[in-house]
Every structure is written in C-alpha cells, then in structure tokens.
Design a protein around this motif. Structure first.
Motif, PDB file in Angstrom:
ATOM      1  N   TYR A 113     -23.887 -16.157  12.139  1.00 50.91           N
ATOM      2  CA  TYR A 113     -24.594 -17.263  11.492  1.00 50.91           C
ATOM      3  C   TYR A 113     -23.684 -18.475  11.296  1.00 50.91           C
ATOM      4  CZ  TYR A 113     -26.268 -20.201   7.725  1.00 50.91           C
ATOM      5  OH  TYR A 113     -26.627 -21.285   6.972  1.00 50.91           O
ATOM      6  N   SER A 114     -24.256 -19.640  11.547  1.00 48.15           N
ATOM      7  CA  SER A 114     -23.694 -20.915  11.122  1.00 48.15           C
ATOM      8  C   SER A 114     -24.872 -21.843  10.899  1.00 48.15           C
ATOM      9  CB  SER A 114     -22.738 -21.486  12.179  1.00 48.15           C
ATOM     10  OG  SER A 114     -23.457 -21.878  13.334  1.00 48.15           O
ATOM     11  N   PRO A 115     -24.729 -22.884  10.082  1.00 48.75           N
ATOM     12  CA  PRO A 115     -25.878 -23.765   9.807  1.00 48.75           C
ATOM     13  C   PRO A 115     -26.490 -24.356  11.076  1.00 48.75           C
ATOM     14  CG  PRO A 115     -24.110 -24.197   8.249  1.00 48.75           C
ATOM     15  CD  PRO A 115     -23.555 -23.243   9.269  1.00 48.75           C
ATOM     16  N   GLU A 116     -25.662 -24.603  12.087  1.00 51.36           N
ATOM     17  CA  GLU A 116     -26.189 -25.202  13.319  1.00 51.36           C
ATOM     18  C   GLU A 116     -27.146 -24.268  14.058  1.00 51.36           C
ATOM     19  OE1 GLU A 116     -22.104 -26.822  12.434  1.00 51.36           O
ATOM     20  OE2 GLU A 116     -23.022 -24.839  12.604  1.00 51.36           O
ATOM     21  N   GLU A 117     -26.949 -22.958  13.895  1.00 53.49           N
ATOM     22  CA  GLU A 117     -27.778 -22.002  14.629  1.00 53.49           C
ATOM     23  C   GLU A 117     -29.200 -21.910  14.066  1.00 53.49           C
ATOM     24  OE1 GLU A 117     -27.065 -20.670  17.353  1.00 53.49           O
ATOM     25  OE2 GLU A 117     -24.879 -20.726  17.504  1.00 53.49           O
ATOM     26  N   THR A 118     -29.428 -22.388  12.835  1.00 53.97           N
ATOM     27  CA  THR A 118     -30.759 -22.248  12.240  1.00 53.97           C
ATOM     28  C   THR A 118     -31.789 -23.143  12.918  1.00 53.97           C
ATOM     29  OG1 THR A 118     -30.165 -23.884  10.533  1.00 53.97           O
ATOM     30  CG2 THR A 118     -29.851 -21.547  10.003  1.00 53.97           C
ATOM     31  N   ARG A 119     -31.361 -24.070  13.762  1.00 52.93           N
ATOM     32  CA  ARG A 119     -32.311 -24.842  14.564  1.00 52.93           C
ATOM     33  C   ARG A 119     -32.897 -24.000  15.695  1.00 52.93           C
ATOM     34  NH1 ARG A 119     -28.891 -29.911  16.354  1.00 52.93           N
ATOM     35  NH2 ARG A 119     -27.220 -28.373  16.272  1.00 52.93           N
ATOM     36  N   TYR A 120     -32.286 -22.855  15.940  1.00 52.39           N
ATOM     37  CA  TYR A 120     -32.698 -22.016  17.062  1.00 52.39           C
ATOM     38  C   TYR A 120     -33.233 -20.658  16.638  1.00 52.39           C
ATOM     39  CZ  TYR A 120     -29.814 -25.446  19.515  1.00 52.39           C
ATOM     40  OH  TYR A 120     -29.274 -26.617  19.999  1.00 52.39           O
ATOM     41  N   GLY A 121     -33.065 -20.294  15.372  1.00 47.30           N
ATOM     42  CA  GLY A 121     -33.505 -18.965  14.980  1.00 47.30           C
ATOM     43  C   GLY A 121     -33.472 -18.769  13.480  1.00 47.30           C
ATOM     44  N   PHE A 122     -33.794 -17.541  13.072  1.00 46.54           N
ATOM     45  CA  PHE A 122     -33.847 -17.180  11.659  1.00 46.54           C
ATOM     46  C   PHE A 122     -32.747 -16.177  11.334  1.00 46.54           C
ATOM     47  CE2 PHE A 122     -38.212 -18.492  12.601  1.00 46.54           C
ATOM     48  CZ  PHE A 122     -38.422 -19.417  11.584  1.00 46.54           C
ATOM     49  N   ARG A 123     -32.291 -16.232  10.097  1.00 48.78           N
ATOM     50  CA  ARG A 123     -31.250 -15.313   9.664  1.00 48.78           C
ATOM     51  C   ARG A 123     -31.825 -13.918   9.474  1.00 48.78           C
ATOM     52  NH1 ARG A 123     -27.489 -18.153   5.157  1.00 48.78           N
ATOM     53  NH2 ARG A 123     -26.238 -16.282   5.622  1.00 48.78           N
ATOM     54  N   LEU A 124     -31.068 -12.917   9.926  1.00 45.33           N
ATOM     55  CA  LEU A 124     -31.445 -11.525   9.725  1.00 45.33           C
ATOM     56  C   LEU A 124     -30.744 -10.926   8.514  1.00 45.33           C
ATOM     57  CD1 LEU A 124     -31.365 -10.266  13.430  1.00 45.33           C
ATOM     58  CD2 LEU A 124     -33.320 -11.088  12.122  1.00 45.33           C
ATOM     59  N   ASN A 125     -29.540 -11.397   8.244  1.00 45.68           N
ATOM     60  CA  ASN A 125     -28.812 -10.988   7.043  1.00 45.68           C
ATOM     61  C   ASN A 125     -27.733 -12.030   6.764  1.00 45.68           C
ATOM     62  OD1 ASN A 125     -26.558 -10.377   8.700  1.00 45.68           O
ATOM     63  ND2 ASN A 125     -27.274  -8.271   8.984  1.00 45.68           N
ATOM     64  N   GLU A 126     -26.804 -11.695   5.927  1.00 43.25           N
ATOM     65  CA  GLU A 126     -25.795 -12.673   5.519  1.00 43.25           C
ATOM     66  C   GLU A 126     -24.991 -13.209   6.690  1.00 43.25           C
ATOM     67  OE1 GLU A 126     -21.765 -12.843   2.681  1.00 43.25           O
ATOM     68  OE2 GLU A 126     -23.027 -11.044   2.745  1.00 43.25           O
ATOM     69  N   HIS A 127     -24.734 -12.362   7.686  1.00 40.08           N
ATOM     70  CA  HIS A 127     -23.824 -12.742   8.763  1.00 40.08           C
ATOM     71  C   HIS A 127     -24.532 -13.110  10.059  1.00 40.08           C
ATOM     72  CE1 HIS A 127     -20.574 -11.237   6.266  1.00 40.08           C
ATOM     73  NE2 HIS A 127     -21.186 -10.067   6.174  1.00 40.08           N
ATOM     74  N   LEU A 128     -25.795 -12.750  10.226  1.00 39.32           N
ATOM     75  CA  LEU A 128     -26.423 -12.799  11.545  1.00 39.32           C
ATOM     76  C   LEU A 128     -27.611 -13.741  11.607  1.00 39.32           C
ATOM     77  CD1 LEU A 128     -26.468  -8.990  12.472  1.00 39.32           C
ATOM     78  CD2 LEU A 128     -24.679 -10.684  12.919  1.00 39.32           C
ATOM     79  N   VAL A 129     -27.802 -14.315  12.784  1.00 35.15           N
ATOM     80  CA  VAL A 129     -28.989 -15.090  13.107  1.00 35.15           C
ATOM     81  C   VAL A 129     -29.418 -14.691  14.519  1.00 35.15           C
ATOM     82  CG1 VAL A 129     -27.589 -17.024  13.962  1.00 35.15           C
ATOM     83  CG2 VAL A 129     -29.969 -17.409  13.318  1.00 35.15           C
ATOM     84  N   ALA A 130     -30.752 -14.584  14.738  1.00 37.99           N
ATOM     85  CA  ALA A 130     -31.297 -14.225  16.052  1.00 37.99           C
ATOM     86  C   ALA A 130     -32.080 -15.416  16.580  1.00 37.99           C
ATOM     87  CB  ALA A 130     -32.185 -12.987  15.954  1.00 37.99           C
ATOM     88  N   ASN A 131     -31.759 -15.848  17.795  1.00 39.39           N
ATOM     89  CA  ASN A 131     -32.244 -17.119  18.308  1.00 39.39           C
ATOM     90  C   ASN A 131     -33.435 -16.966  19.254  1.00 39.39           C
ATOM     91  OD1 ASN A 131     -30.149 -18.122  16.863  1.00 39.39           O
ATOM     92  ND2 ASN A 131     -29.010 -18.950  18.597  1.00 39.39           N
ATOM     93  N   ILE A 132     -34.141 -18.067  19.440  1.00 38.25           N
ATOM     94  CA  ILE A 132     -35.276 -18.133  20.351  1.00 38.25           C
ATOM     95  C   ILE A 132     -34.817 -17.892  21.790  1.00 38.25           C
ATOM     96  CG2 ILE A 132     -35.022 -20.648  20.550  1.00 38.25           C
ATOM     97  CD1 ILE A 132     -38.052 -20.825  20.893  1.00 38.25           C
ATOM     98  N   HIS A 133     -35.636 -17.206  22.537  1.00 35.12           N
ATOM     99  CA  HIS A 133     -35.336 -16.942  23.943  1.00 35.12           C
ATOM    100  C   HIS A 133     -36.641 -16.664  24.683  1.00 35.12           C
ATOM    101  CE1 HIS A 133     -35.182 -13.110  21.758  1.00 35.12           C
ATOM    102  NE2 HIS A 133     -35.678 -12.563  22.843  1.00 35.12           N
TER     103      HIS A 133
END
Length: 749
Positions: free
Chosen positions: A509-529
């Motif tokens: 996770y980083s704030p920039e990644e939230t434009r591409y996906g949603f957070r799954l937990n404190e450390h992770l984000v899963a992006n659109i594909h």
C-alpha cells in the motif's frame, strides 16, 4: 399254447436321465461357444486393437480416426533419439541444462493440414495423414543466441526436420524473447545470495525473515513482472522480482522489497541486479541500501511475520479438510474414448495443446458440422498501478504453456463426483520424456435447473428441462485459476464459457495506489486489472465455402395509416441483412456495442423458402478495451482490439498469439493485426471467427482471499439458425407431455 409276452414295465427314472444328459450336452456346447467368442475377441480383436492403438492412428467406436491425440510414448522416444543424435540440434543430453547450451523448451503435436484431415475423414483412405511434432529450442550455444522452431516427422519413422517460419515472420526469434523457464529462475539463487550477504540484518529487522538459513521464517522471490523492451525502451531483458513471506498462497503476503534484474543474453554469469526497492525508495545496489540504512537515511519498512503466516496451512486452519472421491456414474448418457466424445446428437474430439490449452475438433450435431476447431489461443492479464512492477505487469500466459497448467481436477469440487476424467500428456522443460497430467478434463452431464422449452395451454402441456453436457478444464496460473467450459445443449446450441477464481494480486500500500484499487488490510492494496481470453472458431457450415453476414437491427418509423390520425408516426424495429465482402468489413471493435446477429452459411444450402441454413455466433462479454493501439505492450495482444474478427483461413495463421508475446511487443512474432490488414475477400471462403472475451476486475474485500466465479462469467455461443426443420430437442427423452383438464367452476351465489 404259446405264452403271450408281457409288456416290459418302463423305468420312470430313465426318461429324466436322458433329459439330464441332453441338458448337459447342450450346456457344454453353449459354454464352448461362449469360450470361442471370448477367445476370438481377446486374441483376434485384441490384435486389431493393438493395430488401432499404434502410433499411426486410433480407431474409435464411431469409426473415426484420432488425429488429434497427444504424443504417445513411442513417438516421444523417436523424437528424443532424433534430437539427441542429429548434430544440427547440438543436444548432448536432456538432463543437464544451462542457458549456454541447446535446450528443448517444448515439444508438442503439429497437426496435419486441415484439408488433409478432412479428406481422410470424409473418404475411405486407408492411411491417415502423417503426424508431426513442433519442437522449440533455446539455442544458447549459437552466436548470437536465438530461438529455433522445428517441424519433425513423420513420427512413425522420423526422416526429416525443417525450420518453422510463417509468411508474417521469417526471421529467427531473438533470444531476448524467450519464455520464462527454469533456466531463468535458477540464476536468481546467485543474486539472492548477494542480496542476503549485504542486507540480511535489514530483512530480519523489517520482515522477521531472510532468504537463507531461515528455518520457519523465510522469504522467497519467485513471482516476477517482466519489463519488455517496448516499455523499458532498451533492448534488454529486465525483470522485477517480488519478495514474499514463504507461506502457502505466498502472493497474498508481499513485503516492500523488489529486485530489478537484467537477464539479457545466454551467459548467466553476466546477469546482474540493476536496482533494489526498499521502503518506498529505489537503490542502485544492496550495498547502497545497507549503507543508507545504517546511516538512518532510509524510511524503514516493517511487515511482521504474523501468526497467520507462520504456518503454511494457517489460511485454511479453520476450514475442514474435505476430500471427495470419485464414484462410478450408474448410467452414462455420453461416451468418452480416446478423447472422442459422443453425447445425444453431438460428437467431437478434445485435445489439450501444451502451449495453447484446450481445443475441440470436428464438432458435429446430428451429423451437421458446426466447426472444424474451437480452441483457446491466449489468456492475458494486464495489471495497473503506480509502482512500476504493477504498471508494467502485463502477462500473456501461452509462454507459460497453458496446457501444463490443467492439473488434477478434484471430484466433488471442481467437477461432479460422477464425472468422467481425461488425462493429458506433455513434453516440456528440457526433459524429452512424456509427462502425464491426470484429470486435465472432466466431462459430465447435469441439469441446469432452467426450462429448455415449454408451453402450457388449456388442453395440453409440453416441456423439457435444460440438461447439458459440460467439458471442463481449469488452468491454474500464478494467483488465478481460469475455468474454461464447453457446454452442449440438446437443442443444438454450443456455449464456450470463461470465468476465474483464485486471489487478486496485492502489492504494498501507498497513497498513490488507491487511484487503482482498494486496500485489503494495513499493508496491502489490490489493483484494477483486465482478464482477456482469445478463441479461434473455425466454422464450417456444409463445407468450407462459407459467407458471413450481419443482421443489423434498428428502428423503422412508419406512417400510422391504420389509425384515425393518419399523420401520426409509429416506430418499430426491423433488421437489415448486410453481406460482408472483405476482412476489413468483418472486424468489430471491442469498444463497440453491437446488436447485430452474426450469421455464417453456405449459399448452396437453403431452406424450402430460400433462406440460408446458417449458424449464428453470439458473443456475451465485457467488451471494452481500454488500452490504446501500439502503446506499451499492446501490440503483442492486438487481438484484444476486437470483440470479433472474421478472416480467411490460412495454414500459417494457426494461432492468434505466440509463446513469445510477453516480450515481443516491439517486434511481434505473431501480430494478429497482420491477419486482417491484407483485407482478403471472405466471400465463399473457408472462414475463421476470432472471438475475444474480457472481464475487468476491481478487487474488493469480498474477493479476499479468494475470488468467486459467479460474477465474472463471459461466453459465446454457436446457435443453429434455420439449420433444422424444427427445434432439435423435441424428440428428447426428457420431454414431458400431459393433458390438461381444467374443470370450470360455477360462480357462487
């Protein structure tokens, strides 16, 4: 006076003894006859079966010959001997591998030309067309190194080989474009040792783990994102390796350490670590990272080796371990023998291509040919994100050998317990030996719970449940499992369905990644594909001289001349038949929403009323393609530009993609766009429909840890269209008819 002789009294048991003797003799002759039949069947017919199961051909009960079967042991032995003994291949053995040697990446069946197969099947020729093999060699022993593809055969007595080239690409394949293999991954061991030597203390402080001497707290770097020359701007082979905790389903547990490795050329000693990413910053070397970490100049990353991840089985610890065994189906309504399937009025052959995955051939319903071939060509997943290993994580999967990913379908979970299972056999990864993968396909009949057809009137009822035959395979590739179903209905409709399960690919996770996906937990984000599947549909309607036209549906405004206000207008819909003359007219962009009917027919075969007996192709997919043409890796998947393309068939246009497509966007080995840019005539030609099924996935918490298949189904169908005189399912044994007797009720006073 002479004595009159008295009549001798008969022995009552004598008659029964004679009858018993007769019965004994009769039984003896019956048993002898049955024994003769058994001996004949086991000796004479067994010899016949041996001939039928020879490398030349297999004979089905239906009388057809299997030209679509996998390589068998005798053929692989012949191929191995030929490759090892012929000096042009320079293969010393098939057990000691390295990038600097000649390496057999793949060997699979290379089918005879379609015309030869159909001529053999439709005539009384005694000898089937010769079988050949396609072999892909990594020639690290040559200078410059390159990739070579050979056709070898005939397999019953190998006498020749030739380089395989097509009219669209007549050069050697650059070594840079080679698919991933164990040769690449083995090199990473040396690089990881260098990383560990310099930053082991950082790994232990940050992630409570290390690569070596780690006991139960280990790291692994196996998953990767390729950076092809089309996105790096360099003619080099760059790969981002991700680091994860070494646990079951490890892709769900990444840590903030990524390694950019240069893997160019055939000398693996020259492979080097270009960059290392840690804690949100890029470093030139592990030595630089260690120095800045000790100097307090880094933003420290911390992802603990949590309780859930310490045990590889923790993810399923709260779930019971269920294993269901297969049982025999009490009454089979279909027949499977040597990959030939007969069901109701359907019959066809199935095959698992090592590189491209599942294929069906010679598909017929009521002895009417629907298609010569319906086959998967490619699966691609294009990820998106802010970090470069997500941004450029564009994967095509044929290079990972799709057919080898179809393994061990589980009765009672992947398929009903009563399914019939079919194995597949492959030769790959350097070893010239046949490797059998059990349960690659499952075949089963099941009711859908839907009404196939019905009508209820005041006097009668007739209806039938929709019972189908399903041929299923599941391709497990990295984090996703791709379900491919070929479905056969009793009314003559065939569906091809795709869906996927598995878990989304999370990154740090980083704030920039939230434009591409949603957070799954404190450390992770899963992006659109986006998942995309490409299929080849070689439609043959009463032969190979077919036409393609669309029934374009639109509004028609008409004067309301039957009503009082004659000046008012009335609107309804109509269709217009449009015959497509060339390939340019028969391409339909993925971004277009077409309400047209796609119709294939032979103009010589018409109904009594002069309408074409046709097959309709219906596509149901999330068709939008968001990637602009020739940007980044798009050129390697130019087939994604179109929902549907109809082209003239050519033998050297067998597939829409290649095993090199992950790397070759800058100079595509198989560029699907070239198949239609020549704009050939498609009037009365052998036609191929190329179909794209796509699904865009925005992962959400309900997809974690596993995605369900129920909301990502895509499919296309082959539908008889004036092909038969009436609904083909009318004579189904499952039809229910009954008289209806409705008593009139008198109204109460």
């Amino acid at each position: 006076m002479d004595k009159i002789p008295q009549k001798r009294k008969e022995d009552p048991t004598r008659k029964w003894r004679c009858f018993a003797l007769f019965l004994l003799l009769f039984t003896f002759f019956v048993i002898a006859g049955m024994a003769t039949v058994v001996i004949y069947y086991e000796i004479i017919q067994h010899q016949s079966r041996d001939e039928q199961n020879s490398p030349d051909f297999l004979h089905f009960q239906s009388g057809q010959l299997s030209l679509f079967r996998d390589l068998n042991t005798d053929e692989v032995t012949a191929i191995r001997n030929y490759l090892l003994n012929h000096p042009v291949f320079n293969i010393s053995n098939d057990t000691n591998f390295s990038l600097g040697r000649s390496y057999v990446f793949l060997t699979e069946v290379y089918l005879p030309n379609k015309s030869d197969i159909l001529t053999f099947k439709e005539t009384s020729q005694k000898n089937p067309p010769c079988r050949y093999a396609r072999t892909v060699l990594f020639r690290g022993d040559l200078r410059p190194p390159r990739i070579e593809e050979y056709i070898i055969g005939p397999l019953r007595n190998i006498t020749f080989h030739r380089i395989l080239v097509s009219k669209h690409y007549q050069k050697s394949v650059p070594f840079l474009f080679r698919p991933f293999s164990e040769l690449d991954h083995s090199v990473m061991n040396n690089i990881l040792k260098i990383v560990e030597y310099n930053i082991r203390f950082i790994l232990q402080n940050s992630y409570e783990a290390s690569f070596y001497d780690c006991q139960h707290h280990c790291l692994k770097a196996e998953y990767f994102s390729p950076m092809a020359p089309s996105v790096s701007g360099k003619d080099v082979r760059l790969v981002w390796y991700w680091t994860h905790h070494d646990v079951e389903d490890y892709l769900l547990y990444p840590v903030d350490l990524f390694l950019l490795v240069n893997m160019t050329g055939s000398d693996n000693s020259a492979y080097k670590l270009e960059n290392i990413w840690y804690g949100g910053k890029l470093y030139d070397s592990p030595e630089q990272l260690a120095a800045e970490y000790l100097a307090g100049k880094t933003q420290k990353s911390y992802i603990p080796y949590t309780e859930r991840t310490k045990n590889k089985n923790d993810m399923y610890a709260q779930r019971p371990n269920i294993h269901k065994t297969n049982v025999l189906q009490p009454f089979l309504t279909f027949h499977v023998r040597n990959n030939h399937i007969e069901y109701d009025s359907w019959n066809f052959d199935i095959h698992m291509s090592t590189s491209r995955g599942p294929s069906l051939f010679n598909i017929k319903f009521r002895d009417v040919t629907y298609a010569y071939e319906v086959s998967l060509q490619e699966i691609s997943i294009f990820h998106n994100g802010y970090k470069r290993w997500m941004r450029y994580s564009d994967m095509t999967y044929s290079g990972f050998l799709l057919g080898t990913k179809a393994r061990e379908l589980v009765p009672g979970a992947d398929c009903p317990e009563i399914s019939t299972f079919v194995d597949s056999a492959h030769v790959f990864a350097g070893r010239l030996e046949l490797k059998v993968f059990p349960n690659s396909f499952c075949v089963f009949e099941q009711p859908t719970g839907m009404v196939l057809r019905r009508h209820y009137s005041s006097s009668a009822y007739s209806g039938s449940e929709d019972t189908i035959l399903v041929v299923r395979t599941i391709l497990a590739i990295f984090n996703y499992d791709h379900v491919i179903d070929f479905v056969f209905h009793k009314n003559g409709i065939m569906d091809v369905r795709t869906s996927y399960s598995g878990y989304p690919l999370p990154t740090i996770y980083s704030p920039e990644e939230t434009r591409y996906g949603f957070r799954l937990n404190e450390h992770l984000v899963a992006n659109i594909h986006q998942h995309s599947y490409h299929f080849k549909v070689d439609i043959d309607v009463f032969g190979q001289t077919n036409r393609f036209e669309t029934f374009d549906i639109g509004p028609k405004i008409q004067s309301s001349d039957w009503v009082i206000k004659a000046f008012e207008k009335y609107e309804q819909i109509k269709f217009t038949r449009t015959l497509k003359m060339t390939e340019n007219q028969a391409r339909f962009k993925s971004c277009s929403k077409s309400d047209s009917f796609f119709i294939f027919y032979n103009r010589e075969h018409l109904t009594l009323y002069k309408d074409p007996k046709a097959i309709r192709l219906q596509v149901r997919s999330q068709e939008t393609n968001f990637v602009s043409e020739n940007i980044g890796n798009e050129a390697s998947v130019s087939w994604k530009r179109y929902m549907l393309v109809v082209s003239k068939r050519h033998e050297d246009e067998r597939s829409s993609s290649s095993i090199y497509s992950t790397w070759d966007a800058k100079d595509t080995i198989v560029n699907f766009q070239n198949y239609i840019d020549d704009n050939e005539s498609i009037i009365d030609q052998d036609l191929v429909a190329w179909v794209t099924l796509s699904a865009t996935h925005i992962p959400h918490r309900e997809n974690y840890p596993l995605t369900s298949t129920t909301d990502n189904n895509q499919h296309f169908s082959l539908i008889p269209f004036n092909l038969f005189e009436e609904n083909p399912s009318l004579n189904s044994v499952e039809t229910v008819t009954k008289s209806v007797n409705i008593k009139k009720q008198q109204s109460g006073g």
